[in-house]
Design a protein around this motif. Sequence first.
Motif, mmCIF file in Angstrom:
data_model
loop_
_atom_site.group_PDB
_atom_site.id
_atom_site.type_symbol
_atom_site.label_atom_id
_atom_site.label_comp_id
_atom_site.label_asym_id
_atom_site.label_seq_id
_atom_site.Cartn_x
_atom_site.Cartn_y
_atom_site.Cartn_z
ATOM 1 N N PHE A 41 0.836 -1.197 0.000
ATOM 2 C CA PHE A 41 0.000 0.000 0.000
ATOM 3 C C PHE A 41 0.876 1.255 0.000
ATOM 4 O O PHE A 41 1.964 1.260 0.574
ATOM 5 N N TYR A 42 0.342 2.296 -0.631
ATOM 6 C CA TYR A 42 1.013 3.592 -0.681
ATOM 7 C C TYR A 42 -0.021 4.658 -0.340
ATOM 8 O O TYR A 42 -1.128 4.656 -0.888
ATOM 9 N N ILE A 43 0.324 5.565 0.567
ATOM 10 C CA ILE A 43 -0.607 6.608 0.997
ATOM 11 C C ILE A 43 -0.086 7.960 0.529
ATOM 12 O O ILE A 43 0.970 8.420 0.964
ATOM 13 N N ARG A 44 -0.846 8.576 -0.361
ATOM 14 C CA ARG A 44 -0.503 9.881 -0.929
ATOM 15 C C ARG A 44 -0.754 10.988 0.093
ATOM 16 O O ARG A 44 -1.440 10.791 1.090
ATOM 17 N N LYS A 45 -0.236 12.167 -0.158
ATOM 18 C CA LYS A 45 -0.396 13.306 0.752
ATOM 19 C C LYS A 45 -1.850 13.662 0.984
ATOM 20 O O LYS A 45 -2.221 14.117 2.061
ATOM 21 N N ASN A 46 -2.688 13.446 -0.021
ATOM 22 C CA ASN A 46 -4.115 13.775 0.114
ATOM 23 C C ASN A 46 -4.895 12.682 0.837
ATOM 24 O O ASN A 46 -6.103 12.779 0.971
ATOM 25 N N ASN A 66 9.968 -9.949 4.648
ATOM 26 C CA ASN A 66 8.966 -9.825 3.591
ATOM 27 C C ASN A 66 7.981 -10.985 3.539
ATOM 28 O O ASN A 66 6.809 -10.776 3.226
ATOM 29 N N ALA A 67 8.420 -12.172 3.841
ATOM 30 C CA ALA A 67 7.555 -13.351 3.715
ATOM 31 C C ALA A 67 6.348 -13.289 4.638
ATOM 32 O O ALA A 67 5.293 -13.836 4.316
ATOM 33 N N HIS A 68 6.481 -12.602 5.774
ATOM 34 C CA HIS A 68 5.402 -12.615 6.779
ATOM 35 C C HIS A 68 4.923 -11.208 7.146
ATOM 36 O O HIS A 68 4.422 -10.979 8.249
ATOM 37 N N SER A 69 5.073 -10.268 6.209
ATOM 38 C CA SER A 69 4.679 -8.894 6.533
ATOM 39 C C SER A 69 3.902 -8.246 5.390
ATOM 40 O O SER A 69 3.883 -8.745 4.266
ATOM 41 N N ILE A 70 3.292 -7.122 5.731
ATOM 42 C CA ILE A 70 2.642 -6.248 4.757
ATOM 43 C C ILE A 70 3.363 -4.916 4.821
ATOM 44 O O ILE A 70 3.584 -4.365 5.909
ATOM 45 N N GLY A 71 3.756 -4.398 3.663
ATOM 46 C CA GLY A 71 4.476 -3.130 3.587
ATOM 47 C C GLY A 71 3.544 -1.982 3.249
ATOM 48 O O GLY A 71 2.793 -2.049 2.277
ATOM 49 N N ILE A 72 3.599 -0.945 4.074
ATOM 50 C CA ILE A 72 2.785 0.260 3.888
ATOM 51 C C ILE A 72 3.749 1.448 3.842
ATOM 52 O O ILE A 72 4.558 1.630 4.747
ATOM 53 N N CYS A 73 3.635 2.253 2.796
ATOM 54 C CA CYS A 73 4.518 3.404 2.630
ATOM 55 C C CYS A 73 3.686 4.672 2.507
ATOM 56 O O CYS A 73 2.634 4.668 1.883
ATOM 57 N N TYR A 74 4.167 5.757 3.128
ATOM 58 C CA TYR A 74 3.504 7.042 2.923
ATOM 59 C C TYR A 74 4.425 7.958 2.115
ATOM 60 O O TYR A 74 5.647 7.859 2.194
ATOM 61 N N GLU A 75 3.821 8.820 1.314
ATOM 62 C CA GLU A 75 4.548 9.779 0.489
ATOM 63 C C GLU A 75 5.190 10.830 1.392
ATOM 64 O O GLU A 75 4.510 11.475 2.183
ATOM 65 N N GLY A 76 6.496 10.990 1.281
ATOM 66 C CA GLY A 76 7.205 11.984 2.073
ATOM 67 C C GLY A 76 8.261 11.362 2.960
ATOM 68 O O GLY A 76 8.801 10.306 2.666
ATOM 69 N N GLY A 77 8.542 12.049 4.060
ATOM 70 C CA GLY A 77 9.532 11.567 5.018
ATOM 71 C C GLY A 77 10.765 12.451 5.111
ATOM 72 O O GLY A 77 11.583 12.275 6.009
ATOM 73 N N TYR A 78 10.896 13.411 4.179
ATOM 74 C CA TYR A 78 11.987 14.376 4.243
ATOM 75 C C TYR A 78 11.389 15.776 4.284
ATOM 76 O O TYR A 78 10.401 16.059 3.602
#
Length: 158
Positions: A41-46, A66-78
Motif C-alpha cells: 500500500f502507498y498513501i498519498r499526501k491527500n 517480507n515473507a510474513h509482513s505487509i508493507g505500507i509506505c507514505y509519500e514523504g519523510g523528508y
Amino acid sequence: MRTIDLLVIHCSATRADRCYTEYDLITDHLRRGFSGAGYHFYIRKNGDIKALRPLEQAGAHAKGHNAHSIGICYEGGYDLHGRPADTRTDFQKHSLRVLVRMLLRDYPGSRVVGHRDLSPDLNRNGEIEPEEWIKECPCFDAATILQDPPPPNPAYRD
C-alpha cells in the motif's frame, strides 16, 4: 494465503514539497530490479490509499521480513531541506490509522513497526535504539499510529 504477523510502515524518503506519485514509486522500484512496487500500500499526501501489490504476494520492503509482513509506505519523510522528518499530512495520518485498523482486523495479533524498528540490535539489549537504526524511516514511532488523535473535521465548525 501467507501468514502475516508484521505491518511494516515506511516513508518514500522524498521531500515534503515534491510530488511523488505511485507511478514514480513503481518506476523507481522497477529501475532497482523489483518486479513492481515493493510495498502493498502507498498513501498519498491527500490521504488516497493506493493498493500496489497483492497481499498474497510477499513484498520487497524489509529484508528478512517480507515473507510474513505487509508493507505500507507514505509519500514523504523528508523536510524541505532533505532531512528526515515526520511530514505526514492529517489526511495521511487518518488514512494510515484506518488502513492499519482494517489490516489488524484481518491479521489479528500482528505487530505494527516502522522499517527502522527492524534494524539489528547491535548491542543485544533487546531494544532497537535510535543509534542502531539503519535509516530513520518512517520518521515517527509507528507503534503510536493508533494513538494519534483523529484529524479535525473541516466540515464541522463551532
